[in-house]
Design an enzyme around this catalytic site. Structure first.
Site, short mmCIF file in Angstrom:
data_model
loop_
_atom_site.label_atom_id
_atom_site.label_comp_id
_atom_site.label_asym_id
_atom_site.label_seq_id
_atom_site.Cartn_x
_atom_site.Cartn_y
_atom_site.Cartn_z
CE1 TYR A 157 3.72 0.69 1.21
CE2 TYR A 157 4.37 2.85 0.39
CZ TYR A 157 3.42 2.02 0.95
OH TYR A 157 2.17 2.51 1.22
CD GLU A 245 0.18 -0.23 1.57
OE1 GLU A 245 0.43 0.81 2.19
OE2 GLU A 245 -0.37 -1.21 2.08
#
Ligand code: GDP
Ligand code: MN
Length: 436
Positions: A157, A245
């Site tokens: 991530y 993101e």
């Protein structure tokens, strides 16, 4: 500060980090805005689709899988055929909606053959895709992204957000990618590594290296990862993003790095200097009433309750929503008509409030400063007449020319109830909504 979050405003991967969470709608374009005590997370930062985000990131040198957007089944077949003929061992068919959690909701399917790709495209295109961020009614899938599959080794991530408490950007990285990062943040905050970026210095290569090592990448992957992170940062800065993101950020079996998913939201206040980005707005993904409100510069956010609110000032609007809940009701919307609302805006505001079929009563809570109370009262009377308003209207008015305002309402012959205090008015409107 918790992630008390109500769905309908979904679309954001809501990260429950110790970032400043309380924002004032209409004043800041921060991410994500949470209305105090209302339990509501409100995204108003412009969102774009994954395929658009990947196109932007690719320009900054971020590695994304080969692929193209498809608006029809025919286009989807063409893209799949092309990818297979270029040597892809599979393609992934991905629903393009402004919400995350598509994988779990059945909006992301890996196909090994052209036939399977067609089948998935047929199933997903036009489907009402329900994810934890869309709410139970889901979101209609209008387009697909067809990409070459990657041989995933690890799902990691990456994210960049603004920490309003420190006024600095924070670059986040975690080994627990792919899944809902909010859950990771809640259960094991130490699993998210953070680098705070000094605005005067920018994102240092040393910081990128620190994060790359924290991700447990192999020595052979570190340099590529540093370049990858730096490209993301540059894209964030250049585009005036409010969030970037990558979840998942993957490593492949042959040691490559890719952004397998990408989400970017932009600071609305900076969109004027990015016409090309502004043009990427897809109003089909937004609430129709919110789109309508944005045309008249009304700060409107639809909620799930039955009491419509018309208020001037974001702070008062939030206090109004709180007091409605305190009195046992639930707000149907957040609406800030602004300090100097015009008669026309008030009329449009009424139209928008009344087109929500859940509305059982309207609460008008105005403190007349720039907007004089008599002016408002005249506007309200005119709009109520013109639109043949039948739902009860409760007002609480204070400020400049309040006496004249009350007189105008009383003499209108229309059925207005006026509360002496905010609390009285809230109780009146909750009662009116429950008996209407
Ligand atoms: P989201 O669920 O809306 O966040 O959509 P993502 O783009 O993140 O996809 C969800 C999941 O699908 C990812 O975490 C991957 O596990 C899987 N996925 C996406 N693309 C591929 C691919 O090319 N190959 C494989 N094997 N899995 C993929
Ligand atoms: Mn994802």
């Amino acid at each position: 500060m918790g992630g008390r979050v109500c769905r309908a405003f979904g679309g954001h991967d809501r990260i429950d980090l110790p970032l400043a969470r309380f924002r004032w709608p209409g004043i800041h374009a921060g991410w994500p805005r949470i209305l105090p005590n209302s339990g509501v997370a409100v995204p108003t930062k412009m969102k774009i689709h994954e395929y658009q985000a990947k196109e932007i990131l690719a320009k900054y040198g971020v590695a994304v899988p080969r692929g193209e957007v498809a608006n029809t089944l025919e286009e989807a077949n063409d893209v799949a055929r092309k990818l297979f003929s270029e040597g892809a061992s599979g393609v992934v068919v991905k629903a393009q909606i402004h919400a995350g959690g598509r994988g779990k909701g059945g909006g992301v399917k890996v196909a090994r053959t052209r036939e399977d790709a067609e089948l998935y495209a047929k199933n997903i295109l036009g489907m009402q895709l329900v994810t934890h961020q869309t709410g139970p009614q889901g979101q209609k899938v209008q387009r697909l992204l067809i990409e070459e599959t990657a041989a995933i080794d690890r799902e990691l991530y990456l994210g960049i957000v603004l920490d309003r408490a420190s006024g600095k950007l924070v670059f986040m990285a975690s080994q627990a990618g792919g899944m809902e990062i909010e859950e990771v943040a809640a259960k094991d905050p130490t699993a998210i590594f953070k680098e705070t970026i000094d605005p005067a210095v920018g994102f240092g290569a040393w910081q990128a290296r620190k994060l790359a090592f924290a991700l447990g990448l192999k020595p052979t992957q570190i340099n590529a990862a540093v370049a990858f992170l730096q490209s993301l940062y540059k894209a964030y800065i250049d585009t005036d993003a409010s969030l970037v993101e990558i979840n998942p950020f993957i490593t492949t079996k042959d040691d490559k790095l890719f952004a397998l998913d990408a989400k970017i939201t932009f600071d609305d206040n900076a969109l004027f200097r990015h016409p090309a980005i502004k043009a990427l707005r897809d109003t089909a993904e937004e609430d129709p009433l919110e789109v309508e409100a944005s045309k008249y510069a009304l700060n409107y956010i639809k909620l799930d309750g039955s009491i419509a609110c018309m208020v001037n000032g974001a702070g008062l609007a939030m206090a109004t929503m709180d007091i409605i809940q305190y009195a046992g009701g639930s707000p149907a919307n957040f609406l800030d008509v602004g300090g100097g609302a015009t008669q026309e805006q008030i009329e449009h505001a009424f139209e928008i409030l009344l087109s929500d079929s859940h509305v059982k009563a309207i609460f008008i809570n105005i403190f007349g400063g720039i907007l004089r109370v008599d002016r408002l009262a005249t506007g309200v009377v005119a709009a109520a007449r013109k639109l043949h308003v039948t739902v009860p209207i409760v007002l609480r008015l204070e400020g400049t020319n309040v006496e004249e305002g009350r007189k105008i309402l009383a003499e209108s012959g229309l059925n207005f109830q006026v509360g002496e205090t905010m609390k009285d008015a809230a109780e009146l409107v909750v009662k009116a909504a429950s008996s209407h």
